[in-house]
Design a protein around this motif. Sequence first.
Motif, PDB file in Angstrom:
ATOM      1  N   VAL A 299       5.012   8.009  -3.904  1.00 36.30           N
ATOM      2  CA  VAL A 299       6.268   8.258  -3.952  1.00 36.30           C
ATOM      3  C   VAL A 299       7.011   7.765  -2.626  1.00 36.30           C
ATOM      4  O   VAL A 299       6.223   7.179  -1.699  1.00 36.30           O
ATOM      5  CB  VAL A 299       5.733   9.862  -3.977  1.00 36.30           C
ATOM      6  CG1 VAL A 299       5.153   9.997  -2.012  1.00 36.30           C
ATOM      7  CG2 VAL A 299       7.417  10.567  -3.994  1.00 36.30           C
ATOM      8  N   GLY A 300       8.612   7.842  -3.170  1.00 34.81           N
ATOM      9  CA  GLY A 300       9.077   6.989  -2.323  1.00 34.81           C
ATOM     10  C   GLY A 300      10.132   5.682  -3.334  1.00 34.81           C
ATOM     11  O   GLY A 300      11.443   5.651  -3.192  1.00 34.81           O
ATOM     12  N   LEU A 301       9.578   4.384  -4.283  1.00 35.38           N
ATOM     13  CA  LEU A 301       7.780   4.396  -4.478  1.00 35.38           C
ATOM     14  C   LEU A 301       7.964   3.442  -2.957  1.00 35.38           C
ATOM     15  O   LEU A 301       8.440   2.539  -2.712  1.00 35.38           O
ATOM     16  CB  LEU A 301       8.223   4.019  -5.641  1.00 35.38           C
ATOM     17  CG  LEU A 301       8.779   4.589  -7.085  1.00 35.38           C
ATOM     18  CD1 LEU A 301       8.383   3.506  -8.432  1.00 35.38           C
ATOM     19  CD2 LEU A 301       7.222   5.822  -6.975  1.00 35.38           C
ATOM     20  N   SER A 302       6.635   3.290  -2.296  1.00 38.60           N
ATOM     21  CA  SER A 302       6.090   2.802  -1.092  1.00 38.60           C
ATOM     22  C   SER A 302       5.247   1.902  -1.550  1.00 38.60           C
ATOM     23  O   SER A 302       4.357   2.814  -2.333  1.00 38.60           O
ATOM     24  CB  SER A 302       6.537   3.851  -0.269  1.00 38.60           C
ATOM     25  OG  SER A 302       5.676   4.637  -0.065  1.00 38.60           O
ATOM     26  N   TRP A 303       4.761   1.271  -0.221  1.00 39.40           N
ATOM     27  CA  TRP A 303       3.030   0.990  -0.707  1.00 39.40           C
ATOM     28  C   TRP A 303       2.521   0.660   1.118  1.00 39.40           C
ATOM     29  O   TRP A 303       3.510   0.424   1.503  1.00 39.40           O
ATOM     30  CB  TRP A 303       2.866  -0.367  -2.118  1.00 39.40           C
ATOM     31  CG  TRP A 303       3.508  -1.186  -0.961  1.00 39.40           C
ATOM     32  CD1 TRP A 303       3.495  -1.916  -0.796  1.00 39.40           C
ATOM     33  CD2 TRP A 303       4.526  -1.531  -2.032  1.00 39.40           C
ATOM     34  NE1 TRP A 303       3.625  -3.258  -1.079  1.00 39.40           N
ATOM     35  CE2 TRP A 303       4.648  -2.917  -1.863  1.00 39.40           C
ATOM     36  CE3 TRP A 303       5.235  -0.936  -2.970  1.00 39.40           C
ATOM     37  CZ2 TRP A 303       5.963  -3.799  -1.772  1.00 39.40           C
ATOM     38  CZ3 TRP A 303       7.074  -2.136  -3.086  1.00 39.40           C
ATOM     39  CH2 TRP A 303       7.483  -3.504  -2.613  1.00 39.40           C
ATOM     40  N   SER A 304       1.539   0.625   1.318  1.00 35.58           N
ATOM     41  CA  SER A 304       0.849  -0.019   2.825  1.00 35.58           C
ATOM     42  C   SER A 304      -0.170  -0.520   2.312  1.00 35.58           C
ATOM     43  O   SER A 304      -0.798   0.329   2.143  1.00 35.58           O
ATOM     44  CB  SER A 304       0.860   1.529   3.916  1.00 35.58           C
ATOM     45  OG  SER A 304       0.354   2.312   3.260  1.00 35.58           O
ATOM     46  N   THR A 305      -0.465  -2.012   2.965  1.00 37.72           N
ATOM     47  CA  THR A 305      -2.306  -2.314   2.792  1.00 37.72           C
ATOM     48  C   THR A 305      -2.480  -2.282   4.011  1.00 37.72           C
ATOM     49  O   THR A 305      -1.384  -3.446   4.974  1.00 37.72           O
ATOM     50  CB  THR A 305      -1.918  -3.239   1.711  1.00 37.72           C
ATOM     51  OG1 THR A 305      -1.034  -2.787   0.187  1.00 37.72           O
ATOM     52  CG2 THR A 305      -3.689  -4.013   0.899  1.00 37.72           C
TER      53      THR A 305
END
Length: 314
Positions: A299-305
């Motif tokens: 959701v966001g759309l987002s990402w994190s690594t």
Amino acid sequence: MNNVQIKHIEFSLGGKKEKYLDLSIDNPSWDTKRILDVTGIKTRHLSKNEDIISLSIKSAKKVLKKFPKKKIDFLIFVSQTSNLKLPSISCVMQHRLGLRNNIQAFDINMGCSGFIYALSVAKSMISQKGVTNGMIICSDVYTKYIKKNNTSCRPIFSDASSSIIVGKCSSLSINDFDYGTDGSGAFDLYLKEGDKDIYMNGSKVALFTIKRIPNSVKRLLNKNKIKLEKIDKFIFHQASKFVLNQIYRILKIHKKKIYENYEKYGNTVSSSIPIALKEASTKNLLKKDDNIILCGFGVGLSWSTVLIKWKKIV
């Protein structure tokens, strides 16, 4: 140097179990076998009598049995389904858990990438003088906002809370991060004010994941000058069988290097990575100094690594 590690993880689940076959009770026309083939999710957990506060208190009290509350210097609460417009749930939790008054407490309005975002904030905060340990609580009750005939969301989402203690350590544990945001897809997964049903364009969210996540992992590997073969375990946000299999295929990750639990828990939003970490650790699938990649997206759309070097938790 700002060396920070995950010290403890505990979690709690919504009190009502729903199996994939139960979906056809309300929706006789649904092909539950096909749904299972695509999602891989056999069981989900719904918050029947719990709200986000009571569910969070359960996970937090578990972790506080293993770590003294007087040593907590900050509290980060991650959620998108608060039942309060104000105040911040973190303030409510500070009081309910009996944490000190002289701590920082605030909320982060993030979904499936929220845990890793909170982890990065926690790492930064622990670099401050006098800040040694903190608590992250991730909680969501998506199912309270999903109608029984919602074909995109009901077979996938689950309710859960996870509580995580992070703190200083003597050697490097939490390494570099890779973040990203693609707001052009913001309305591919959303809930309007006053609505009672989450909208998700499943195919577009899946395409976003397939396009963005493998590249995020590759950037992180390059940033840390480490080859994919040197990663001992990958733990991704537990979105669904289809989505995860596409990521594994593109990155050419061997199945023995992954940990999955979506089959019995479903998609627990920001809690999915902490729950998977806790289970993998309990099953002794993670060894001291293992190189582990964690990746959240949605959701966001987002990402994190993030790349972490594993330190044993209890």
